[in-house]
Scaffold this motif. Structure first.
Motif, PDB file in Angstrom:
ATOM      1  N   PRO A   1     -74.376  24.994  -3.724  1.00 51.65           N
ATOM      2  CA  PRO A   1     -73.930  25.057  -5.126  1.00 51.65           C
ATOM      3  C   PRO A   1     -73.100  26.315  -5.386  1.00 51.65           C
ATOM      4  N   ILE A   2     -72.361  26.313  -6.504  1.00 54.85           N
ATOM      5  CA  ILE A   2     -71.491  27.431  -6.858  1.00 54.85           C
ATOM      6  C   ILE A   2     -71.901  27.950  -8.232  1.00 54.85           C
ATOM      7  N   SER A   3     -72.066  29.264  -8.303  1.00 55.58           N
ATOM      8  CA  SER A   3     -72.347  29.870  -9.606  1.00 55.58           C
ATOM      9  C   SER A   3     -71.039  30.051 -10.365  1.00 55.58           C
ATOM     10  N   MET A   4     -71.143  30.467 -11.610  1.00 56.20           N
ATOM     11  CA  MET A   4     -69.947  30.714 -12.414  1.00 56.20           C
ATOM     12  C   MET A   4     -69.093  31.797 -11.778  1.00 56.20           C
ATOM     13  N   VAL A   5     -69.745  32.879 -11.341  1.00 60.72           N
ATOM     14  CA  VAL A   5     -69.000  33.985 -10.717  1.00 60.72           C
ATOM     15  C   VAL A   5     -68.399  33.528  -9.388  1.00 60.72           C
ATOM     16  N   GLY A   6     -69.168  32.747  -8.654  1.00 70.30           N
ATOM     17  CA  GLY A   6     -68.651  32.224  -7.387  1.00 70.30           C
ATOM     18  C   GLY A   6     -67.425  31.351  -7.598  1.00 70.30           C
ATOM     19  N   ALA A   7     -67.444  30.523  -8.650  1.00 64.65           N
ATOM     20  CA  ALA A   7     -66.289  29.677  -8.947  1.00 64.65           C
ATOM     21  C   ALA A   7     -65.085  30.522  -9.316  1.00 64.65           C
ATOM     22  N   GLU A   8     -65.342  31.618 -10.055  1.00 63.81           N
ATOM     23  CA  GLU A   8     -64.228  32.504 -10.427  1.00 63.81           C
ATOM     24  C   GLU A   8     -63.619  33.155  -9.189  1.00 63.81           C
ATOM     25  N   GLN A   9     -64.496  33.550  -8.243  1.00 65.73           N
ATOM     26  CA  GLN A   9     -63.992  34.149  -7.000  1.00 65.73           C
ATOM     27  C   GLN A   9     -63.173  33.128  -6.199  1.00 65.73           C
ATOM     28  N   LEU A  10     -63.683  31.902  -6.127  1.00 62.30           N
ATOM     29  CA  LEU A  10     -62.942  30.845  -5.425  1.00 62.30           C
ATOM     30  C   LEU A  10     -61.611  30.553  -6.098  1.00 62.30           C
ATOM     31  N   LEU A  11     -61.618  30.609  -7.435  1.00 64.63           N
ATOM     32  CA  LEU A  11     -60.367  30.365  -8.157  1.00 64.63           C
ATOM     33  C   LEU A  11     -59.347  31.454  -7.852  1.00 64.63           C
ATOM     34  N   LEU A  12     -59.818  32.684  -7.775  1.00 67.27           N
ATOM     35  CA  LEU A  12     -58.924  33.790  -7.415  1.00 67.27           C
ATOM     36  C   LEU A  12     -58.401  33.614  -5.989  1.00 67.27           C
ATOM     37  N   ASP A  13     -59.306  33.202  -5.074  1.00 71.81           N
ATOM     38  CA  ASP A  13     -58.881  32.956  -3.684  1.00 71.81           C
ATOM     39  C   ASP A  13     -57.851  31.830  -3.613  1.00 71.81           C
ATOM     40  N   THR A  14     -58.098  30.772  -4.369  1.00 72.59           N
ATOM     41  CA  THR A  14     -57.172  29.627  -4.382  1.00 72.59           C
ATOM     42  C   THR A  14     -55.801  30.054  -4.876  1.00 72.59           C
ATOM     43  N   HIS A  15     -55.779  30.867  -5.898  1.00 73.68           N
ATOM     44  CA  HIS A  15     -54.497  31.344  -6.427  1.00 73.68           C
ATOM     45  C   HIS A  15     -53.761  32.205  -5.398  1.00 73.68           C
ATOM     46  N   SER A  16     -54.524  33.027  -4.652  1.00 73.56           N
ATOM     47  CA  SER A  16     -53.901  33.849  -3.604  1.00 73.56           C
ATOM     48  C   SER A  16     -53.278  32.970  -2.530  1.00 73.56           C
ATOM     49  N   LEU A  17     -54.009  31.931  -2.122  1.00 71.59           N
ATOM     50  CA  LEU A  17     -53.471  31.013  -1.114  1.00 71.59           C
ATOM     51  C   LEU A  17     -52.251  30.266  -1.629  1.00 71.59           C
ATOM     52  N   LYS A  18     -52.320  29.879  -2.899  1.00 69.39           N
ATOM     53  CA  LYS A  18     -51.182  29.174  -3.492  1.00 69.39           C
ATOM     54  C   LYS A  18     -49.937  30.046  -3.475  1.00 69.39           C
ATOM     55  N   THR A  19     -50.116  31.334  -3.813  1.00 67.30           N
ATOM     56  CA  THR A  19     -48.975  32.262  -3.809  1.00 67.30           C
ATOM     57  C   THR A  19     -48.395  32.398  -2.406  1.00 67.30           C
ATOM     58  N   VAL A  20     -49.273  32.502  -1.404  1.00 70.36           N
ATOM     59  CA  VAL A  20     -48.807  32.639  -0.018  1.00 70.36           C
ATOM     60  C   VAL A  20     -48.088  31.374   0.438  1.00 70.36           C
ATOM     61  N   LEU A  21     -48.653  30.220   0.099  1.00 67.86           N
ATOM     62  CA  LEU A  21     -48.025  28.961   0.506  1.00 67.86           C
ATOM     63  C   LEU A  21     -46.655  28.778  -0.144  1.00 67.86           C
ATOM     64  N   LEU A  22     -46.516  29.173  -1.401  1.00 67.35           N
ATOM     65  CA  LEU A  22     -45.207  29.068  -2.065  1.00 67.35           C
ATOM     66  C   LEU A  22     -44.176  29.959  -1.386  1.00 67.35           C
ATOM     67  N   ASP A  23     -44.666  31.063  -0.816  1.00 66.63           N
ATOM     68  CA  ASP A  23     -43.774  32.019  -0.154  1.00 66.63           C
ATOM     69  C   ASP A  23     -43.663  31.750   1.342  1.00 66.63           C
ATOM     70  N   LEU A  24     -44.331  30.689   1.832  1.00 73.03           N
ATOM     71  CA  LEU A  24     -44.428  30.429   3.266  1.00 73.03           C
ATOM     72  C   LEU A  24     -43.072  30.385   3.987  1.00 73.03           C
ATOM     73  N   PRO A  25     -42.039  29.662   3.496  1.00 69.60           N
ATOM     74  CA  PRO A  25     -40.782  29.569   4.255  1.00 69.60           C
ATOM     75  C   PRO A  25     -40.105  30.912   4.500  1.00 69.60           C
ATOM     76  N   SER A  26     -40.306  31.891   3.630  1.00 70.59           N
ATOM     77  CA  SER A  26     -39.617  33.178   3.803  1.00 70.59           C
ATOM     78  C   SER A  26     -40.590  34.323   4.039  1.00 70.59           C
ATOM     79  N   ILE A  27     -41.843  34.011   4.367  1.00 69.89           N
ATOM     80  CA  ILE A  27     -42.844  35.066   4.547  1.00 69.89           C
ATOM     81  C   ILE A  27     -42.466  35.946   5.743  1.00 69.89           C
ATOM     82  N   GLY A  28     -42.542  37.244   5.549  1.00 64.44           N
ATOM     83  CA  GLY A  28     -42.206  38.180   6.617  1.00 64.44           C
ATOM     84  C   GLY A  28     -40.727  38.316   6.893  1.00 64.44           C
TER      85      GLY A  28
END
Length: 710
Positions: free
Chosen positions: A565-592
């Protein structure tokens, strides 16, 4: 008064008619006198062989006789006409006899030769029945070439292919001899030099075909190519010397239809764009297309039945070439990262197509018929072998078994230590094979077009390299899939660690989780290498990005569902992680990359759509489940997913008791919107999805909320 005018007018008309009849009578009598005198003179000159005077007189007599066609019922006129025909017949017989005497058959002693009498006789033959002229030409050429048939008999040493030059040297000497001795005897419009040459070509083709049938086992490819080269050179010289005007009316045999009219010795094949960018000749200016050669194939057609020797030789040579490519690759090893060869097209590819081009041009000079189809089959065979042995055969094997990670090992991980990934050199090799397959695909298409240009039109439909192009496309797809699988497998342990983390006991929201750092690290390790090595094939790098995203995002969402199960804080942490991954994926073609380039819209759309769904899942998990109606409506609004299994997974993530699931599921089914009439009522629903701008605004608000809680 009017009566007198009419009488005068009538008298004038009668006088006009009388004058016209009188004029016609006088003209006819003059023509009759001319005809009678001309026939007498014609008969006398014929007996004296005064052909010079006869040539001029005969044409005049024939022209005058045409005026008496309507008077043939008169016995005297008919008699004159019969005397003219008799004189023409006697002239024909007499002239043929004179030529027979001057140029006796082979084996007889030659008593005559060129003379003014025979020259004038040719002028007479122009006026007589065309068959007389043809008979003169036929007998003269036969007598003139009789020596050739004796010298180059099938049993003579000079008749074989290795001494084929002597045949062409002989006819050149004969033509020079003819010009000196007989050049002025025959009228220029008879084109006797060309007629002699054309008959020589017909005889040579028949004799060569006969001797090659007898000694077929002695024909080697070098000897065959030597004979063909000398023959096509000779045909090229004929095109420069003659017009080909006699090919349609030559007595006896007519020239067979040439294969594909072209002059291979005037045509510049070096500038053809068969090798793509690898062909250095492309920078050279192309020569204008050579005029058609009407003599192409007039002799060389006899070699076509024996071109199987050439085709078999090319089959053997190409087999040895592929084996050498394989040996060289094993000896030199794959292209190394950081070198000019890394990610570049394999040199063996260009070598193969340069050899193909040489074979194609050479074969098209020999024949544009069935041998070209046979050569195409050989090309297809070794294109497939190259794809299998050099490209597919050297692709690294994927490491499907990845090492599992515990949360502790993930927290203590060191870069590149947790999975058996492809090495940098292996990544470069895959990219190099992909680039080579793309080059082969494009060049094979050009090869097919060139083959269709070279082959006879009825055979064009039999030229089809689609199967070979599909083979190279498969190599490209497999290469991209290997790159995707490698990066995907490298991210798997991190996703596994994510699903095993105790999200219910997370007490505060911090920076991105270690598993996110691990995923980003692998992306930053692989993607720049792949992008740099696929710089010349940008579209396939874009395909790699799209395929990786299409593979990674669904896998990420599946692992997200396992976080329970996921607590409220855990869901917030996962949401932050998801947003970080989304940002990296959007930048994937030109990363580095130092050069920032906007990602393709098609790629961005996939990332936004997939990662937005992941964010919506977490937002639903974060929402309170009381009151249930509000929770269910919020789920339907945010996820637009009518599948009860997905809803069940959300309930598991929230940690609800099993006893609460039944009532929630029943409420979920009740609150689902009714599908439109005629719809099949599938589990997926159609809702208006939030735009990327709206989602970005929501994420910003979420980030502010997280900061406040921190």
């Amino acid at each position: 008064m009017s009566r007198h005018v009419k009488e005068i007018t009538r008298d004038i008309k009668q006088l006009d008619h009388a004058k016209r009849h009188l004029t016609t009578s006088i003209t006819t009598l003059n023509h009759l006198h001319m005809l009678a005198g001309g026939v007498d003179s014609l008969e006398a000159m014929t007996r004296k062989r005064q052909y010079g005077e006869v040539a001029n007189l005969l044409q005049g007599v024939v022209n005058v006789l045409e005026h008496f066609q309507k008077y043939m019922g008169i016995p005297q006129i008919r008699q004159l006409s019969e005397r003219v025909k008799a004189a023409q017949s006697e002239l024909g017989t007499q002239i043929l006899a004179d030529f027979e005497e001057a140029f006796p058959a082979q084996g007889s002693k030659r008593t005559g030769g060129p003379s003014n009498v025979l020259r004038d006789a040719c002028l007479v033959a122009n006026v007589l029945d065309p068959r007389i002229k043809q008979e003169i030409i036929k007998k003269f050429i036969r007598q003139h070439l009789s020596e050739y048939l004796v010298l180059f008999q099938e049993n003579q040493d000079v008749a074989w292919l290795d001494k084929i030059d002597r045949r062409y040297a002989w006819i050149k000497r004969q033509l020079v001899d003819y010009e000196e001795k007989y050049g002025r005897m025959f009228p220029e419009e008879w084109c006797m030099t060309e007629r002699i040459t054309v008959e020589f070509c017909h005889i040579t083709r028949v004799e060569l075909a006969k001797v090659m049938r007898t000694r077929a086992k002695e024909i080697e490819v070098k000897l065959l190519l030597f004979a063909i080269q000398r023959t096509t050179n000779f045909e090229g010289l004929l095109a420069k010397r003659f017009t080909g005007c006699t090919l349609t009316d030559t007595p006896g045999k007519k020239a067979e239809s040439p294969l594909k009219p072209t002059n291979p010795f005037l045509e510049d094949e070096s500038g053809e764009d068969l090798g793509g960018e690898k062909d250095d000749d492309l920078s050279k200016p192309k020569k204008p297309k050579a005029p058609d050669n009407p003599f192409h194939g007039i002799v060389s057609k006899c070699f076509e039945p024996h071109l199987y020797v050439y085709i078999e030789s090319q089959d053997k040579n190409l087999g040895e070439l592929i084996d050498r490519f394989v040996a060289d690759f094993r000896a030199q090893g794959p292209p190394k990262a950081g070198t000019e060869e890394g990610g570049a097209v394999l040199p063996s590819c260009a070598d193969l197509f340069v050899y193909y081009k040489k074979c194609m041009v050479q074969c098209s000079q020999l024949s544009t018929g069935e041998p070209m189809i046979a050569l195409t089959t050989i090309f297809q065979k070794y294109l497939r072998e190259y794809a299998w042995k050099i490209l597919s055969g050297n692709l690294p094997k994927s490491n499907s078994n990845s090492v599992g990670l515990t949360i502790t090992s993930l927290l203590k991980e060191k870069e590149g230590s947790e999975t058996a990934k492809f090495t940098v050199d292996e990544l470069c090799l895959i990219c190099s094979i992909l680039s080579t397959a793309e080059y082969c695909l494009a060049t094979t298409q050009q090869l097919e077009e060139k083959l269709k240009e070279k082959v006879d039109k009825p055979l064009v439909e039999r030229i089809n390299l689609t199967g070979e192009m599909d083979t190279f496309s498969t190599v490209i797809s497999n290469s991209i899939q290997l790159l995707v699988q490698d990066l995907d497998a490298a991210c798997d342990p991190a996703l596994t660690a994510m699903s095993k983390m105790p999200w219910q006991s997370v007490e505060h929201v911090g920076d991105q989780s270690p598993y996110v750092t691990s995923i980003i690290m692998h992306i930053k390790q692989n993607v720049p290498i792949i992008r740099d090595n696929l710089a010349s094939t940008r579209k396939y790098f874009t395909q790699f990005c799209i395929k990786f995203t299409n593979s990674f995002i669904p896998k990420f969402i599946n692992h997200l569902f396992r976080c329970k199960p996921i607590s409220m804080v855990g869901a917030e942490q996962l949401l932050l992680d998801t947003h970080s991954l989304k940002t990296v994926l959007l930048d994937l073609p030109s990363i580095g990359s130092q050069v920032l380039r906007k990602a393709p819209a098609s790629y961005t759309k996939i990332v936004v759509k997939g990662m937005t769904r992941a964010e919506m899942i977490l937002k639903v998990v974060m929402a309170p489940h009381e009151p249930p109606v509000v929770f269910v409506d919020n789920y339907i609004k945010l996820l637009a997913d009518g599948n009860p299994e997905t809803f069940q997974k959300i309930l598991d993530m929230k940690g609800l008791k099993r006893s609460e699931h039944s009532s929630m599921l029943e409420l979920f089914r009740q609150r689902l919107p009714t599908p439109p009439s005629g719809a099949d009522g599938g589990p997926s629903l159609s809702f208006s999805t939030p735009t990327p701008e709206q989602e970005s605004s929501r994420i910003r608000r979420l980030e502010k909320l997280i900061k406040k809680r921190l």
